[in-house]
Design a protein around this motif. Structure first.
Motif, PDB file in Angstrom:
ATOM      1  N   ALA A 213       6.413  13.690  44.951  1.00  0.00           N
ATOM      2  CA  ALA A 213       5.584  14.382  45.901  1.00  0.00           C
ATOM      3  C   ALA A 213       6.301  14.011  47.306  1.00  0.00           C
ATOM      4  O   ALA A 213       6.379  14.853  48.100  1.00  0.00           O
ATOM      5  N   THR A 214       6.779  12.757  47.394  1.00  0.00           N
ATOM      6  CA  THR A 214       7.322  12.464  48.764  1.00  0.00           C
ATOM      7  C   THR A 214       8.718  13.493  49.004  1.00  0.00           C
ATOM      8  O   THR A 214       8.935  13.705  49.959  1.00  0.00           O
TER       9      THR A 214
ATOM     10  N   ARG B 260       7.587  17.070  49.620  1.00  0.00           N
ATOM     11  CA  ARG B 260       7.113  17.329  50.949  1.00  0.00           C
ATOM     12  C   ARG B 260       8.106  17.421  51.929  1.00  0.00           C
ATOM     13  O   ARG B 260       7.730  18.028  53.308  1.00  0.00           O
ATOM     14  N   SER B 261       9.149  16.808  51.628  1.00  0.00           N
ATOM     15  CA  SER B 261      10.407  17.021  52.550  1.00  0.00           C
ATOM     16  C   SER B 261      10.826  18.412  53.023  1.00  0.00           C
ATOM     17  O   SER B 261      11.400  18.714  54.060  1.00  0.00           O
ATOM     18  N   ARG B 262      10.342  19.512  52.207  1.00  0.00           N
ATOM     19  CA  ARG B 262      10.946  20.686  52.461  1.00  0.00           C
ATOM     20  C   ARG B 262      10.470  21.543  53.719  1.00  0.00           C
ATOM     21  O   ARG B 262      11.260  21.941  54.375  1.00  0.00           O
TER      22      ARG B 262
ATOM     23  N   ARG C  22       9.382  19.772  56.504  1.00  0.00           N
ATOM     24  CA  ARG C  22      10.161  19.303  57.555  1.00  0.00           C
ATOM     25  C   ARG C  22      11.631  19.681  57.894  1.00  0.00           C
ATOM     26  O   ARG C  22      11.987  20.067  58.853  1.00  0.00           O
TER      27      ARG C  22
END
Length: 530
Positions: free
Chosen positions: A515-516, A519-521, A523
């Protein structure tokens, strides 16, 4: 002596690559992968994860990275990307690499002594397969996500959008490939013992995944490729370049190089796999290749009492050189083409020599630092950790294994150094034999994960694609999957011993890592490419 044997493997890997390239066979291999899928994520999974695991099972000692990285470069991967994905898979298959050497030699030698047989173990020879079975289960539970993390790393650091999520779009195929390897891997470990889990797991995985990819099973709708070569960073590229030239034209208008079929083009790598299996499994042949008549031995060097030896005929370097020579006939190569391949290989190997010739002695000083009543530096570090951890030691046990592999450059050596220490520490915190077995297995799993960042593997793999002075960058990248692996191994180990919420913690950790990254996508997508 150790550095020279590693350089010999590097030379063999580069020579094989340039033999395939200078003969024109690389174009057939490129077409073959384009027929399966032009998607770089799919190519990385098939070549690095599955083919690399097969080579690891046959040879070990960093050979998969030395074989897979040049092949990936040859089909258009940036050198840095090729080495990174080849190093990431140096994890799950490693404990059963070289036909089970880390288990049979590493754990078997490391656990020799009265302390082990006095703890309820009938014999070390009978105990090693028990440990191997536990190792295979822990590896499988962690390793099923390695193909997914690998392609996420590929798109994050080498994609135009710099996004983990772009790699995660192949999650169905990645998990399918993870299962195609780990399920037979565990079955073989329990049915046949520690010699063949990685070898047969990789082979069965290829037989399942390649036809499935050709049929379009689980493939994503989008296609990932690297940015145009002109946009590649200078740190992406090594001195080894892929063969981008079209077929040469002879003076009379005929192609100077004949078209090579896909099967023929792959034969050098098939030959490597077959020879590695034969030399590791046919006992009379293995005995001769490793016997005194074929071993280069130096005794009492300079009157120091130190001995050194090398078995060059048994080395994977010899196998790759022999496959290269066979390929000259197979591809009907011209002498000048093979001479060019040989010269380029020698120059590339020479560039890697200074780093290896200095790194290996540093490792040996660390390992052999004990004496005069003092424990060596690795043992001192491990003892300090166990004293601080107490009953939570199983969580930290994989870290010691990883530390040993990072320092020594070998899961086998890490197991030899720390297996007895792990066994004794588990006894000291009051674990029964089943719990002790889990702790020893965690040592082997951590030692395998440490191969992703060990200096020997990074330097040797980089050398095969002419990537120099980038070892620090590669280690910083591979620390990410290594950290996932070691922490997850510790959580699973605690779950095996204490059960309960530790299983939930392991699930949460794996989900949190994915998930971490995912989620960078958003940003990263808002930022320009680095």
């Amino acid at each position: 002596m150790t550095a020279i044997t590693l350089l010999y493997i590097v030379f063999g890997a580069i020579l094989l690559l340039y033999t395939v390239q200078e003969s024109g066979a690389i174009r057939a291999i490129k077409r073959g992968f384009s027929d399966i899928s032009p998607d770089r994520r799919i190519q990385a999974i098939i070549i690095a994860w599955l083919f690399g695991s097969l080579i690891e099972g046959a040879s070990g000692f960093g050979t998969p990275a030395a074989v897979a990285a040049p092949l990936l470069v040859a089909i258009g991967f940036p050198a840095m990307a090729a080495v990174m994905v080849a190093l990431i898979i140096q994890s799950t298959p490693v404990s059963f690499g070289a036909v089970g050497t880390p288990m049979l030699v590493g754990i078997g030698t490391g656990l020799s002594g009265d302390a082990v047989t006095g703890a309820g173990v009938a014999s070390v020879a009978e105990y090693v397969p028990v440990v191997a079975g536990t190792v295979s289960i822990i590896h499988a539970l962690i390793g099923i996500l390695i193909p997914l993390i690998m392609v996420g790393m590929l798109t994050r650091f080498f994609g135009a959008s710099r996004s983990f999520a772009e790699g995660f779009r192949v999650w169905k195929f990645a998990l399918f490939a993870g299962l195609a390897f780990t399920v037979p891997y565990v079955a073989v470990a329990h049915l046949l013992g520690p010699e063949f889990p990685s070898l047969l797991g990789g082979l069965i995985g290829l037989l399942i995944v390649v036809p499935s990819a050709r049929a379009g099973l689980f493939l994503p709708q989008d296609r990932f490729d690297f940015p145009p070569r002109a946009q590649w960073g200078s740190d992406w590229q090594g001195t080894v370049e892929p063969d981008t030239a079209e077929a040469e034209i002879a003076p009379h208008g005929q192609p100077a190089r004949r078209e090579i079929s896909l099967l023929t083009a792959w034969m050098p790598y098939v030959i490597v796999a077959v020879l590695l299996v034969l030399t590791r499994t046919v006992q009379p042949l293995k005995a001769w290749l490793t016997g005194p008549d074929t071993t280069l031995a130096l005794r009492d060097i300079f009157g120091s009492g130190i001995n050194a030896s090398a078995q060059f005929l048994y080395s994977p370097g010899t196998v790759m050189i022999l496959a290269s020579l066979i390929s000259v006939v197979l591809f009907r190569m011209r002498g000048r083409d093979y001479g060019r391949a040989f010269a380029i290989s020698a120059r590339t190997m020479s560039a890697a020599a200074p780093a290896l010739l200095l790194a290996v002695p540093m490792v040996q000083v660390f390992i052999n630092s004990g004496g005069n009543g003092l424990a060596s530096m690795p043992i001192t570090l491990a003892q300090g950790m166990s004293a601080a951890a107490g009953e939570a030691w199983p969580f930290f046990a994989p870290l010691v294994g990883a530390l040993g592999a990072f320092i020594a450059g070998s899961n086998t050596v890490s197991n030899m150094m720390f297996a007895l220490f792990q066994f004794s520490t588990a006894q000291g915190i009051g674990l029964e034999l089943a719990g002790i077995t889990v702790v020893v297995a965690l040592q082997a799993v951590g030692g395998a994960a440490g191969n992703m960042i060990c200096v020997h593997n990074v330097v040797a793999a980089s050398a095969t694609v002419g990537l120099t002075d980038k070892e620090g960058d590669l280690i910083r990248k591979t620390l990410i999957p290594m950290a996932y692996y070691v922490v997850q191994a510790g959580l699973i180990g605690m779950a095996f011993i204490h059960g309960g919420l530790w299983w939930l913690a392991a699930v949460i950790w794996a989900a949190a890592v994915i998930a971490t990254m995912a989620r960078s996508r958003a940003r990263l997508a808002a930022q320009p490419a680095e």
